[in-house]
Design a protein around this motif. Structure first.
Motif, PDB file in Angstrom:
ATOM      1  N   ARG A 126      -8.715   2.578 -20.613  1.00  0.00           N
ATOM      2  CA  ARG A 126      -8.380   1.626 -21.664  1.00  0.00           C
ATOM      3  C   ARG A 126      -7.433   2.267 -22.670  1.00  0.00           C
ATOM      4  NH1 ARG A 126     -10.058  -0.928 -18.202  1.00  0.00           N
ATOM      5  NH2 ARG A 126     -11.722  -2.490 -18.198  1.00  0.00           N
ATOM      6  N   MET A 127      -6.586   1.414 -23.257  1.00  0.00           N
ATOM      7  CA  MET A 127      -5.616   1.886 -24.229  1.00  0.00           C
ATOM      8  C   MET A 127      -5.754   1.108 -25.516  1.00  0.00           C
ATOM      9  SD  MET A 127      -2.306   2.402 -21.728  1.00  0.00           S
ATOM     10  CE  MET A 127      -2.640   0.909 -20.795  1.00  0.00           C
ATOM     11  N   LEU A 128      -5.482   1.759 -26.628  1.00  0.00           N
ATOM     12  CA  LEU A 128      -5.598   1.120 -27.922  1.00  0.00           C
ATOM     13  C   LEU A 128      -4.676  -0.089 -27.990  1.00  0.00           C
ATOM     14  CD1 LEU A 128      -5.649   4.254 -30.273  1.00  0.00           C
ATOM     15  CD2 LEU A 128      -7.585   2.864 -29.523  1.00  0.00           C
ATOM     16  N   ALA A 136       0.468   5.302 -22.471  1.00  0.00           N
ATOM     17  CA  ALA A 136      -0.359   6.335 -21.848  1.00  0.00           C
ATOM     18  C   ALA A 136      -0.866   7.345 -22.864  1.00  0.00           C
ATOM     19  CB  ALA A 136       0.422   7.029 -20.748  1.00  0.00           C
ATOM     20  N   GLY A 137      -0.105   7.508 -23.960  1.00  0.00           N
ATOM     21  CA  GLY A 137      -0.524   8.465 -24.978  1.00  0.00           C
ATOM     22  C   GLY A 137      -1.789   8.040 -25.696  1.00  0.00           C
ATOM     23  N   THR A 138      -2.144   6.761 -25.607  1.00  0.00           N
ATOM     24  CA  THR A 138      -3.357   6.280 -26.264  1.00  0.00           C
ATOM     25  C   THR A 138      -4.482   6.004 -25.272  1.00  0.00           C
ATOM     26  OG1 THR A 138      -2.744   3.925 -26.108  1.00  0.00           O
ATOM     27  CG2 THR A 138      -1.917   5.165 -28.003  1.00  0.00           C
ATOM     28  N   ALA A 139      -4.281   6.341 -23.988  1.00  0.00           N
ATOM     29  CA  ALA A 139      -5.276   6.012 -22.963  1.00  0.00           C
ATOM     30  C   ALA A 139      -6.474   6.948 -23.021  1.00  0.00           C
ATOM     31  CB  ALA A 139      -4.641   6.079 -21.573  1.00  0.00           C
ATOM     32  N   VAL A 140      -7.649   6.383 -22.785  1.00  0.00           N
ATOM     33  CA  VAL A 140      -8.886   7.163 -22.624  1.00  0.00           C
ATOM     34  C   VAL A 140      -9.622   6.598 -21.422  1.00  0.00           C
ATOM     35  CG1 VAL A 140      -9.120   7.772 -25.057  1.00  0.00           C
ATOM     36  CG2 VAL A 140     -10.155   5.648 -24.199  1.00  0.00           C
ATOM     37  N   TRP A 141     -10.502   7.407 -20.853  1.00  0.00           N
ATOM     38  CA  TRP A 141     -11.309   6.984 -19.711  1.00  0.00           C
ATOM     39  C   TRP A 141     -12.768   6.930 -20.139  1.00  0.00           C
ATOM     40  CZ3 TRP A 141      -6.618   8.901 -19.324  1.00  0.00           C
ATOM     41  CH2 TRP A 141      -5.790   8.441 -18.286  1.00  0.00           C
ATOM     42  N   ILE A 142     -13.352   5.760 -20.048  1.00  0.00           N
ATOM     43  CA  ILE A 142     -14.720   5.523 -20.493  1.00  0.00           C
ATOM     44  C   ILE A 142     -15.636   5.499 -19.279  1.00  0.00           C
ATOM     45  CG2 ILE A 142     -16.255   3.939 -21.732  1.00  0.00           C
ATOM     46  CD1 ILE A 142     -13.653   2.839 -23.086  1.00  0.00           C
ATOM     47  N   ARG A 159       9.080  -1.764 -17.892  1.00  0.00           N
ATOM     48  CA  ARG A 159       7.636  -1.681 -17.674  1.00  0.00           C
ATOM     49  C   ARG A 159       7.168  -0.223 -17.694  1.00  0.00           C
ATOM     50  NH1 ARG A 159       3.961  -4.794 -14.827  1.00  0.00           N
ATOM     51  NH2 ARG A 159       5.045  -6.519 -15.857  1.00  0.00           N
ATOM     52  N   VAL A 160       7.919   0.648 -17.053  1.00  0.00           N
ATOM     53  CA  VAL A 160       7.549   2.056 -16.986  1.00  0.00           C
ATOM     54  C   VAL A 160       7.619   2.694 -18.362  1.00  0.00           C
ATOM     55  CG1 VAL A 160       8.299   4.308 -16.125  1.00  0.00           C
ATOM     56  CG2 VAL A 160       8.146   2.360 -14.561  1.00  0.00           C
ATOM     57  N   ARG A 161       8.641   2.341 -19.125  1.00  0.00           N
ATOM     58  CA  ARG A 161       8.753   2.902 -20.474  1.00  0.00           C
ATOM     59  C   ARG A 161       7.561   2.491 -21.326  1.00  0.00           C
ATOM     60  NH1 ARG A 161      13.528   1.433 -21.417  1.00  0.00           N
ATOM     61  NH2 ARG A 161      13.127  -0.533 -22.516  1.00  0.00           N
ATOM     62  N   LEU A 162       7.152   1.234 -21.204  1.00  0.00           N
ATOM     63  CA  LEU A 162       5.993   0.757 -21.959  1.00  0.00           C
ATOM     64  C   LEU A 162       4.726   1.466 -21.499  1.00  0.00           C
ATOM     65  CD1 LEU A 162       4.851  -1.226 -24.028  1.00  0.00           C
ATOM     66  CD2 LEU A 162       4.637  -2.913 -22.187  1.00  0.00           C
ATOM     67  N   MET A 163       4.580   1.661 -20.180  1.00  0.00           N
ATOM     68  CA  MET A 163       3.400   2.339 -19.657  1.00  0.00           C
ATOM     69  C   MET A 163       3.322   3.763 -20.171  1.00  0.00           C
ATOM     70  SD  MET A 163       3.382   0.978 -15.700  1.00  0.00           S
ATOM     71  CE  MET A 163       1.921   1.949 -15.252  1.00  0.00           C
ATOM     72  N   ARG A 164       4.456   4.431 -20.239  1.00  0.00           N
ATOM     73  CA  ARG A 164       4.469   5.816 -20.723  1.00  0.00           C
ATOM     74  C   ARG A 164       4.145   5.899 -22.199  1.00  0.00           C
ATOM     75  NH1 ARG A 164       9.874   7.377 -17.226  1.00  0.00           N
ATOM     76  NH2 ARG A 164       8.765   8.045 -15.325  1.00  0.00           N
ATOM     77  N   GLU A 165       4.626   4.903 -22.953  1.00  0.00           N
ATOM     78  CA  GLU A 165       4.316   4.888 -24.386  1.00  0.00           C
ATOM     79  C   GLU A 165       2.830   4.658 -24.615  1.00  0.00           C
ATOM     80  OE1 GLU A 165       6.849   1.830 -25.824  1.00  0.00           O
ATOM     81  OE2 GLU A 165       8.644   3.101 -25.907  1.00  0.00           O
ATOM     82  N   GLY A 211       0.793  -1.218   0.000  1.00  0.00           N
ATOM     83  CA  GLY A 211       0.000   0.000   0.000  1.00  0.00           C
ATOM     84  C   GLY A 211       0.829   1.274   0.000  1.00  0.00           C
ATOM     85  N   LEU A 212       2.126   1.159  -0.290  1.00  0.00           N
ATOM     86  CA  LEU A 212       2.994   2.332  -0.279  1.00  0.00           C
ATOM     87  C   LEU A 212       2.905   3.127  -1.578  1.00  0.00           C
ATOM     88  CD1 LEU A 212       6.116   0.721   1.427  1.00  0.00           C
ATOM     89  CD2 LEU A 212       4.493   2.334   2.434  1.00  0.00           C
ATOM     90  N   ALA A 213       2.489   2.480  -2.638  1.00  0.00           N
ATOM     91  CA  ALA A 213       2.366   3.148  -3.935  1.00  0.00           C
ATOM     92  C   ALA A 213       1.240   2.495  -4.709  1.00  0.00           C
ATOM     93  CB  ALA A 213       3.674   3.057  -4.718  1.00  0.00           C
ATOM     94  N   GLY A 214       0.722   3.232  -5.670  1.00  0.00           N
ATOM     95  CA  GLY A 214      -0.389   2.728  -6.452  1.00  0.00           C
ATOM     96  C   GLY A 214      -0.006   2.198  -7.814  1.00  0.00           C
ATOM     97  N   THR A 215       1.093   2.709  -8.388  1.00  0.00           N
ATOM     98  CA  THR A 215       1.484   2.310  -9.731  1.00  0.00           C
ATOM     99  C   THR A 215       2.999   2.212  -9.845  1.00  0.00           C
ATOM    100  OG1 THR A 215       1.694   4.572 -10.591  1.00  0.00           O
ATOM    101  CG2 THR A 215      -0.501   3.551 -10.687  1.00  0.00           C
ATOM    102  N   ALA A 216       3.433   1.495 -10.870  1.00  0.00           N
ATOM    103  CA  ALA A 216       4.866   1.408 -11.150  1.00  0.00           C
ATOM    104  C   ALA A 216       5.426   2.776 -11.518  1.00  0.00           C
ATOM    105  CB  ALA A 216       5.115   0.409 -12.284  1.00  0.00           C
ATOM    106  N   LEU A 217       4.615   3.593 -12.186  1.00  0.00           N
ATOM    107  CA  LEU A 217       5.064   4.941 -12.535  1.00  0.00           C
ATOM    108  C   LEU A 217       5.358   5.765 -11.290  1.00  0.00           C
ATOM    109  CD1 LEU A 217       2.630   5.820 -15.474  1.00  0.00           C
ATOM    110  CD2 LEU A 217       5.113   5.598 -15.622  1.00  0.00           C
TER     111      LEU A 217
END
Length: 258
Positions: free
Chosen positions: A234-236, A179-185, A171-177, A148-154
């Motif tokens: 969600r991400m493409l 993230a540019g395609t993320a949307v919130w539904i 993992r972080v590099r992939l998450m950042r890449e 419970g010390l952190a919520g995400t790898a980022l």
């Protein structure tokens, strides 16, 4: 910590499996051992841990002496007898040995305390890897989240950094890449206008939309007493994979006189 989640979905009647799906940490096993010492049954153990009965059953063998060759279905009876014979039965040693034989990293209470201190002191990840003797920074990051010390790898990478070339860095590099395609539904049900579906740039925008829906809509049917909503990131190219939040808001205001 095992790298298995509590996969069981169904809770027994009277249990509140609010922690189903969470990683198991040393404190969970301590609660399990304490409950066995007190003579709790599987349902009571599940209730105490906030887990499902199946999850408890799957973890009991981890406390059994690995040299005892006890079938998993007999783990509860074996452990009860072990604790009856010796209230100081060395279940932590059994847990450690099970992890070693399965080639899985083991975090005991001392390691968990060290992680809390490292997080507060913002100890760089390369130093933390060396101190714990665990050469996989992603495993350490996963355990930090389990504590419970952190919520995400980022968040962890931003606070402690990463090991160059390590799995956390990748993992972080992939998450950042991605993230540019993320949307919130946002999907909301229970409104006078029927189901609402909308797409937003950020989670905050989606959450604000929930607030606005409550302000704009009142339901004419007094039998409809709640609004249920889901916000899914969600991400493409990732299908149904991604964080999802749910909630119910009670009550929805009805039109006067209806």
């Amino acid at each position: 910590m095992s790298d298995d989640h509590d996969e069981s979905a169904d809770a027994a009647p009277g249990t509140d499996a609010h922690r189903a799906g969470e990683w198991w940490i040393y404190a969970d096993y301590q609660l399990l051992a304490d409950g066995l010492t007190e003579g709790l049954d599987e349902t009571e153990l599940a209730r105490r841990l906030g887990r499902t009965i199946d999850a408890v059953r799957s973890r009991l063998p981890w406390l059994v002496d690995p040299d005892a060759a006890v079938p998993s279905t007999q783990a509860l009876d074996w452990l009860r007898a072990a604790f009856d014979d010796d209230e100081h039965y060395n279940w932590p040693g059994a847990l450690r040995e099970h992890h070693a034989r399965k080639n899985r990293p083991y975090f005991d209470h001392r390691a968990d305390r060290a992680l809390h201190q490292a997080w507060d002191a913002r100890q760089p990840m390369p130093q933390l890897v060396a101190a714990l003797g665990i050469d996989d920074d992603l495993v350490i990051a996963q355990h930090l989240m389990a504590l419970g010390l952190a919520g995400t790898a980022l968040e962890i990478a931003g606070w402690l950094g990463t090991v160059p070339g390590g799995r956390l860095e990748r993992r972080v590099r992939l998450m950042r890449e991605r993230a540019g395609t993320a949307v919130w539904i946002l999907v909301a049900d229970g409104l006078a206008t029927g189901r609402h579906i909308s797409v937003h740039d950020t989670q905050d925008d989606a959450q604000q939309a929930v607030t606005e829906l409550l302000q704009q809509h009142r339901h004419p049917d007094t039998t409809v007493s709640q609004l249920t909503w889901t916000i899914a990131e969600r991400m493409l190219g990732c299908g149904a994979t991604g964080p999802t939040w749910h909630d119910k808001l009670l009550p929805l205001q009805a039109y006067p006189g209806d």
